[in-house]
Design a protein around this motif. Structure first.
Motif, PDB file in Angstrom:
ATOM      1  N   CYS A 184      37.653  35.492  56.979  1.00  0.00           N
ATOM      2  CA  CYS A 184      36.813  35.043  58.089  1.00  0.00           C
ATOM      3  C   CYS A 184      37.378  33.729  58.629  1.00  0.00           C
ATOM      4  O   CYS A 184      38.118  33.021  57.944  1.00  0.00           O
ATOM      5  N   HIS A 185      37.041  33.436  59.855  1.00  0.00           N
ATOM      6  CA  HIS A 185      37.525  32.201  60.478  1.00  0.00           C
ATOM      7  C   HIS A 185      36.556  31.768  61.558  1.00  0.00           C
ATOM      8  O   HIS A 185      35.827  32.584  62.127  1.00  0.00           O
ATOM      9  N   TRP A 186      36.545  30.462  61.843  1.00  0.00           N
ATOM     10  CA  TRP A 186      35.651  29.894  62.850  1.00  0.00           C
ATOM     11  C   TRP A 186      36.387  28.810  63.634  1.00  0.00           C
ATOM     12  O   TRP A 186      37.331  28.204  63.151  1.00  0.00           O
ATOM     13  N   ARG A 187      35.915  28.569  64.840  1.00  0.00           N
ATOM     14  CA  ARG A 187      36.473  27.518  65.690  1.00  0.00           C
ATOM     15  C   ARG A 187      35.321  26.717  66.272  1.00  0.00           C
ATOM     16  O   ARG A 187      34.357  27.291  66.800  1.00  0.00           O
ATOM     17  N   MET A 226      27.902  28.362  59.364  1.00  0.00           N
ATOM     18  CA  MET A 226      28.919  29.379  59.610  1.00  0.00           C
ATOM     19  C   MET A 226      29.095  30.286  58.398  1.00  0.00           C
ATOM     20  O   MET A 226      29.259  31.509  58.534  1.00  0.00           O
ATOM     21  N   THR A 249      28.192  34.450  58.409  1.00  0.00           N
ATOM     22  CA  THR A 249      29.116  35.507  57.986  1.00  0.00           C
ATOM     23  C   THR A 249      28.810  36.022  56.574  1.00  0.00           C
ATOM     24  O   THR A 249      29.558  36.834  56.036  1.00  0.00           O
TER      25      THR A 249
END
Length: 258
Positions: A24-27, A46, A50
């Motif tokens: 998973c990734h976030w910005r 976040m 997820t």
């Protein structure tokens, strides 16, 4: 699991690796005024969104081109994850030799990108050019032996477009998408054409000159928010790696955890 955090001038990108897989990734926006607690609560939300348990994180690595944020982010890691993060900086083992006048001047993001590109593409046996479309557009030259030669730095697409809006009386803010024609019949499309094709021309020109200095050929890797847009309009880019920096952080953590 490994949490990687890349702090840029405009955005912070975080991701979680399960071994070598980015799960998973976030910005989110870089904010120099945020405290350790504010970043901790943001990351917790976040993780919750997820459905990723925070207690599964066993290690953290951070790279930053914004020095004032290193301390609050380290405090955040210690308070919310009960972990002391690894920070990319002088003394970290990268496997890359910096042939730069002052190696300390090389941004952490450029080093991390070079580490990832070397790991992925050095077996091709040819020089590499890494183009990162971030707040600034950076061009880095890397030999297949792991020697980082330096490169070029240009204003980024986003800040250049914003400057055009702020310094002119009648030009609006625009969405950076490709117009149907370069010869445009309205102001918004004309600005889009100027920005998109102007930066493609800049990129092609710099890459061409760098290839000449490298002996005539190189493998070009693009990353950053506008990499796909630029690659669609240019033959200079060989591959787009949207998570090159996150991969580089994972590789650096592996190298320095043994």
């Amino acid at each position: 699991m490994l949490l990687v955090i890349d702090v840029g001038n405009t955005n912070i990108v975080a991701g979680v690796f399960d071994d070598k897989e980015l799960v998973c990734h976030w910005r989110f926006s870089t904010d120099r005024s945020k405290t350790a607690d504010e970043y901790g609560i943001l990351l917790r939300s976040m993780f919750n969104y997820t459905r990723m348990p925070m207690d599964q994180i066993k290690a953290i690595i951070i790279s930053s081109v914004v020095p004032p944020l290193i301390v609050p982010l380290c405090h955040m890691c210690e308070r919310y994850f009960e972990l002391t993060p690894m920070v990319v900086g002088p003394g970290i083992k990268s496997g890359i030799s910096l042939r730069y006048d002052n190696p300390r001047e090389v941004g952490a993001d450029r080093i991390v990108n070079a580490v990832a590109a070397f790991d992925k593409y050095s077996k091709k046996g040819m020089p590499m050019i890494i183009v990162d479309f971030g707040t600034a557009t950076t061009f880095c030259a890397l030999l297949p032996t792991g020697e980082y030669l330096g490169g070029a730095i240009a204003p980024g697409i986003g800040i250049s477009t914003e400057a055009l809006f702020q310094r002119t009386a009648k030009l609006p803010r625009i969405e950076l998408i490709k117009p149907k024609n370069v010869i445009s019949r309205n102001t918004v499309n004309a600005m889009q054409a100027g920005v998109i094709y102007g930066f493609v021309g800049q990129m092609d020109g710099i890459v061409r000159h760098m290839k000449e200095e490298l002996g005539g050929n190189a493998f070009v890797v693009a990353t950053g928010g506008f990499a796909n847009t630029m690659a669609a309009e240019s033959d200079s880019i060989d591959v787009v790696e949207p998570f090159l920096t996150l991969d580089g952080l994972r590789i650096l953590h592996e190298k320095n955890s043994k």
